[in-house]
Design a protein around this motif. Structure first.
Motif, PDB file in Angstrom:
ATOM      1  N   VAL C 193     -39.987  52.735  61.606  1.00 38.36           N
ATOM      2  CA  VAL C 193     -38.691  53.589  62.202  1.00 38.36           C
ATOM      3  C   VAL C 193     -37.986  52.099  62.740  1.00 38.36           C
ATOM      4  O   VAL C 193     -36.747  52.313  62.394  1.00 38.36           O
ATOM      5  CB  VAL C 193     -38.930  54.674  63.039  1.00 38.36           C
ATOM      6  CG1 VAL C 193     -37.796  55.036  63.617  1.00 38.36           C
ATOM      7  CG2 VAL C 193     -39.574  55.850  62.314  1.00 38.36           C
ATOM      8  N   GLY C 194     -38.646  51.674  63.383  1.00 39.54           N
ATOM      9  CA  GLY C 194     -37.653  50.535  64.102  1.00 39.54           C
ATOM     10  C   GLY C 194     -37.142  49.462  63.205  1.00 39.54           C
ATOM     11  O   GLY C 194     -36.051  49.024  63.402  1.00 39.54           O
ATOM     12  N   VAL C 195     -38.070  49.147  62.258  1.00 37.98           N
ATOM     13  CA  VAL C 195     -37.089  48.310  61.245  1.00 37.98           C
ATOM     14  C   VAL C 195     -36.098  48.786  60.304  1.00 37.98           C
ATOM     15  O   VAL C 195     -35.292  48.139  60.308  1.00 37.98           O
ATOM     16  CB  VAL C 195     -38.739  47.793  60.141  1.00 37.98           C
ATOM     17  CG1 VAL C 195     -37.876  47.012  58.984  1.00 37.98           C
ATOM     18  CG2 VAL C 195     -39.586  46.829  60.865  1.00 37.98           C
ATOM     19  N   HIS C 196     -36.405  50.161  60.116  1.00 34.84           N
ATOM     20  CA  HIS C 196     -35.677  50.732  59.230  1.00 34.84           C
ATOM     21  C   HIS C 196     -34.375  50.931  59.954  1.00 34.84           C
ATOM     22  O   HIS C 196     -33.101  50.683  59.335  1.00 34.84           O
ATOM     23  CB  HIS C 196     -36.190  52.234  58.774  1.00 34.84           C
ATOM     24  CG  HIS C 196     -35.265  52.927  57.756  1.00 34.84           C
ATOM     25  ND1 HIS C 196     -35.383  52.582  56.362  1.00 34.84           N
ATOM     26  CD2 HIS C 196     -34.482  53.936  57.817  1.00 34.84           C
ATOM     27  CE1 HIS C 196     -34.383  53.401  55.817  1.00 34.84           C
ATOM     28  NE2 HIS C 196     -34.034  54.272  56.468  1.00 34.84           N
ATOM     29  N   PHE C 197     -34.192  51.335  61.228  1.00 37.96           N
ATOM     30  CA  PHE C 197     -32.987  51.756  61.677  1.00 37.96           C
ATOM     31  C   PHE C 197     -32.471  50.445  62.433  1.00 37.96           C
ATOM     32  O   PHE C 197     -31.466  50.419  63.260  1.00 37.96           O
ATOM     33  CB  PHE C 197     -33.057  52.873  62.578  1.00 37.96           C
ATOM     34  CG  PHE C 197     -33.089  54.266  61.848  1.00 37.96           C
ATOM     35  CD1 PHE C 197     -32.098  54.787  61.297  1.00 37.96           C
ATOM     36  CD2 PHE C 197     -34.414  54.799  61.827  1.00 37.96           C
ATOM     37  CE1 PHE C 197     -32.340  55.832  60.457  1.00 37.96           C
ATOM     38  CE2 PHE C 197     -34.641  56.006  61.060  1.00 37.96           C
ATOM     39  CZ  PHE C 197     -33.700  56.477  60.443  1.00 37.96           C
ATOM     40  N   GLY C 198     -33.274  49.350  62.606  1.00 39.33           N
ATOM     41  CA  GLY C 198     -32.766  47.914  63.451  1.00 39.33           C
ATOM     42  C   GLY C 198     -32.612  48.259  64.882  1.00 39.33           C
ATOM     43  O   GLY C 198     -31.977  47.712  65.668  1.00 39.33           O
ATOM     44  N   LEU C 199     -33.651  49.395  65.075  1.00 43.27           N
ATOM     45  CA  LEU C 199     -33.757  49.619  66.618  1.00 43.27           C
ATOM     46  C   LEU C 199     -34.359  48.422  67.520  1.00 43.27           C
ATOM     47  O   LEU C 199     -35.091  47.580  67.167  1.00 43.27           O
ATOM     48  CB  LEU C 199     -34.515  50.734  67.064  1.00 43.27           C
ATOM     49  CG  LEU C 199     -34.067  51.923  66.177  1.00 43.27           C
ATOM     50  CD1 LEU C 199     -35.228  52.967  66.418  1.00 43.27           C
ATOM     51  CD2 LEU C 199     -32.784  52.484  66.740  1.00 43.27           C
ATOM     52  N   ASN C 200     -33.860  48.162  68.624  1.00 39.22           N
ATOM     53  CA  ASN C 200     -34.355  47.317  69.559  1.00 39.22           C
ATOM     54  C   ASN C 200     -34.435  47.949  71.004  1.00 39.22           C
ATOM     55  O   ASN C 200     -33.697  49.128  71.358  1.00 39.22           O
ATOM     56  CB  ASN C 200     -33.617  45.986  69.708  1.00 39.22           C
ATOM     57  CG  ASN C 200     -33.763  44.878  68.738  1.00 39.22           C
ATOM     58  OD1 ASN C 200     -34.821  44.749  68.583  1.00 39.22           O
ATOM     59  ND2 ASN C 200     -32.836  44.524  68.103  1.00 39.22           N
TER      60      ASN C 200
END
Lengths: 215, 215, 215
Positions: C193-200
């Motif tokens: 999910v973090g990779v997909h939405f570019g979350l940090n």
């Protein structure tokens, strides 16, 4: 021996805190990392030297994992640096002073722990220096800088001096909080004088030209 | 077993000396380091492989710290390279030859020590190769080069061959100074032939284009 | 305890395979390495985390060297990636998914092994996360990238979550294949999910300007 353990622990936790602040501030300076990256680099800088020391001494699991205070101090230092780091006007000088403090404290505690676990004096001096420079070297490798221990002449030398002073006072039977702090202050003073005056150890007289890669 | 220990020690110290010269000359070539940086990189290159080996084998503290001769030879090699390195006309070829010598000697002593401490033949081969390539890999990471073990096809292979030869002669019961030197010479020869002719192991047929960073 | 060992082994070998593919594909992408370099980077990525874990736990020699299946799976994964990697249209997304799989499986097995060897819950969580991120960090250092654990906020966090879930189900006495896979899936899901939405994770509000080098 009865006075050694608490002295070692107090100075070790102080060094851990200094290196955690230093590593986290370095992360703020060299790369735009988020809170996890900043705290992680702080923790690696803070715990790396002691882990290398404990692996070499076969004192496993490392103190980091058997004593929760190291983890707490390292994580706390990283968080504090993340929150307050942006207010620092003089980020670079803070980084340098904190690095010298961690270097000094870890050189002393590393040499002290090596002696307590039965290593000889020369080995304790080397292992103290390795403890002092270890965390900062991991930090520099991870953010792709040439490590201070290679590029700065007066980095390994004060660590060796501080570790030697620790070994001497221990062999003289006067190791305790005052003498341990004195040994750390000696290392810290030499390091800061070197930084202030930009001193280096002797350089090669004729630098060989950079060659082409082979191999 | 009675002939193993002195053979192991002599070849190990020779490998330590070769890698200390190599690491220090590398420091002279790739970066303008002062005497402390040069000697430090020499010592890390010289002692790194053996420390990794001893950690893996749980033979702690590493020989480096329990036997002062390793420290003395490593520091001495680094100092000699610092003093005489600037006179070397052919710095690059010296670096390559010394690296091949250290690689060969450490592959043999690493495999021999692994067998002596009870590891199986396959594990001893791998650990010998790790001992051979370990110090040079640390050296390359610290001066920010892609390690030889990744970029040069005929680097890991000769180390594996030398370690395998060591395991074979040990299992045949003819391990001793002549056969150990033979195994090291085999590794050294393959490495130098590879360097001379620029040989590499097979490359991927179609190189994928460099992609954008993800993660 | 009787169900733990086979579960641990199966998931550990699966994680080893995922990281071997990942490391070898990374070698194909970032540098034109030959077959030895590709397989070597695959093996270091696959075995690095477990070796760090076993050193910290004083469980030496590492499982890698005492159980040939780890070496075989790591080498096999590297070879498969070398042969088939050039056919992959979507190299980057394969690398990301395999990295997340290895991260998740090693976080779970690392925490499980730490508990089995007597470490406390907090230490097991940290050591699980270290096992998960260790191999990839070595990989990134060797190919001179800023490690994901520093640059990507949602990398250490899912590893900590997966390790925490493992510790919780173990303390509840329901650790087994289904719950271990559940803990790994939780970590994998958060990471993807973090990779997909570019979350940090939160960034520092005011980024300090890059300073001049000191030290």
């Amino acid at each position: 021996m009865t006075t050694e353990a608490p002295v070692l622990l107090a100075l070790d936790l102080l060094g851990t805190f200094a290196f955690a602040l230093n590593g986290a501030l370095t992360a703020l300076r060299v790369a735009r990392l988020d809170i996890v990256g900043v705290v992680t680099l702080g923790m690696i800088t803070a715990l790396g030297g002691g882990i290398i020391r404990d692996v070499m001494l076969d004192s496993l699991p490392p103190a980091t994992f058997s004593d929760w205070r190291y983890l707490a101090v390292a994580a706390g230092g990283g968080l504090i640096a993340f929150v307050f780091g942006r207010h620092l006007d003089r980020l670079n000088s803070s980084i340098t002073v904190l690095d010298a403090a961690g270097l000094s404290l870890f050189a002393v505690t590393g040499a002290g722990k090596a002696l307590a676990l039965g290593l000889g004096p020369a080995q304790a001096v080397i292992l103290g220096a390795v403890t002092g420079v270890g965390g900062g070297t991991l930090r520099d490798v991870l953010v792709r800088q040439i490590p201070s221990v290679l590029s700065s002449g007066l980095y390994a030398i004060p660590a060796l001096v501080g570790a030697t002073a620790t070994v001497v006072v221990t062999l003289l039977g006067v190791y305790g909080l005052p003498t341990a702090i004195g040994a750390a202050a000696l290392c810290f003073g030499i390091r800061m004088v070197g930084v202030h005056f930009g001193l280096n150890a002797p350089m090669p007289r004729a630098a060989p030209g950079p060659g082409s890669d082979d191999g």
